[in-house]
Design an enzyme around this catalytic site. Structure first.
Site, PDB file in Angstrom:
ATOM      1  N   HIS A  48     -15.630 -26.350 -24.222  1.00  0.00           N
ATOM      2  CA  HIS A  48     -16.100 -25.758 -25.474  1.00  0.00           C
ATOM      3  C   HIS A  48     -15.010 -25.795 -26.539  1.00  0.00           C
ATOM      4  CE1 HIS A  48     -17.044 -21.857 -27.802  1.00  0.00           C
ATOM      5  NE2 HIS A  48     -17.787 -22.842 -28.283  1.00  0.00           N
ATOM      6  N   HIS A  90     -14.424 -25.841 -36.420  1.00  0.00           N
ATOM      7  CA  HIS A  90     -15.619 -25.031 -36.197  1.00  0.00           C
ATOM      8  C   HIS A  90     -16.061 -24.243 -37.415  1.00  0.00           C
ATOM      9  CE1 HIS A  90     -17.849 -21.406 -34.966  1.00  0.00           C
ATOM     10  NE2 HIS A  90     -18.443 -22.240 -34.118  1.00  0.00           N
TER      11      HIS A  90
END
Length: 288
Positions: A48, A90
């Site tokens: 992740h 992100h």
């Protein structure tokens, strides 16, 4: 439609899990049968944010460590700069994971879409995590694609759809097509919450597997027309029946959790992969 993801299909992000999903009832025993542990070895280990638990997220250094720790793929988030270049980060802003406030104090709120690539390349994207990663940079999509041929880990690219970044899907598709030699025959997949974007990407690069993040009740009927896999929300509450329901539609199933106990339960249900910030921990679960 059912295309191979290479070793397996691709996974999803912990922050990408949707809430409020209602599932249709599935006829099943009160205690549905679980798969034997021999299935575990075939599930995919997804890092992740490229391995956010052990290195600064969304960096080349994180993916290198994740690959060395047994990750099959590194998941990166793709955003667009002011000059329409594709970078891997992100958040919509640069403040949390770079030193942008120090270098550009008068540019608040420091959105990715308000900076050009040359400016973003000046930023330190590693020191916030640890001094050991000082001067780690925000990578570009091109750098991630070039990395595919150098390590064991494949890529899962999540397209971020900011209203300040129109046309990002077209640019991702164009860059993939221009660099086909870097990823063809290797593990590359795309994911997003945006169904229309995924349809567009599937048409543009039909040989790249597609993953849909989350789903609402009653909206699974056409997913297999453009997607290969679904990431199911609420990993800790996921049931074997929900996994079977999605697989019955010809889709692979992925989830996200860092908790070994939950990982073991999901694997026993037959999920095809798990996303985690600590790939070494999941590697141990898969191994034993």
């Amino acid at each position: 439609m059912y295309r191979s993801f290479g070793i397996a299909a691709a996974l999803l992000t912990g922050t990408a899990l949707l809430g409020g999903t209602a599932w249709a009832s599935v006829a099943s025993p009160a205690r549905p049968p679980r798969l034997p542990r021999s299935h575990f070895a075939h599930a995919e280990n997804i890092a992740h944010r490229a391995g956010s638990g052990v290195a600064p997220e969304n960096t080349i250094a994180a993916c290198a460590r994740a690959s060395a720790s047994g990750a099959d793929r590194c998941e990166f988030d793709v955003q667009q700069t002011k000059d329409q270049q594709l970078v891997l980060i992100h958040d919509e802003t640069l403040a949390r994971t770079t030193n942008v406030e120090e270098l550009f104090p008068d540019r608040s709120p420091w959105r990715v879409s308000d900076f050009n690539l040359a400016e973003i390349r000046r930023l330190d994207a590693g020191s916030w995590f640890s001094p050991r990663f000082r001067n780690e940079r925000v990578p570009t999509l091109q750098q991630a694609l070039e990395m595919l041929g150098k390590g064991r880990a494949g890529l899962l690219l999540e397209i971020k759809h900011s209203p300040r970044s129109p046309g990002i899907d077209n640019r991702v598709a164009a860059e993939l097509l221009q660099n086909r030699d870097l990823w063809e025959g290797r593990r590359l997949a795309l994911q997003s919450f945006d169904r229309q974007a995924l349809r567009k990407l599937h048409r543009a690069v039909p040989d790249v597997p597609i993953l849909l993040l989350g789903a609402d009740d009653g909206q699974l009927s056409d997913v297999a027309d453009y997607a290969d896999a679904l990431v199911l929300p609420h990993a800790a509450r996921l049931t074997a029946g929900q996994v079977r329901e999605v697989k019955a539609r010809g889709l692979r199933v992925y989830a996200a959790t860092d908790r070994p106990q939950v990982q073991r339960r999901l694997l026993s249900f037959g999920v095809d992969g798990i996303m985690t910030g600590v790939p070494a921990r999941l590697r141990d679960v898969l191994r034993y």
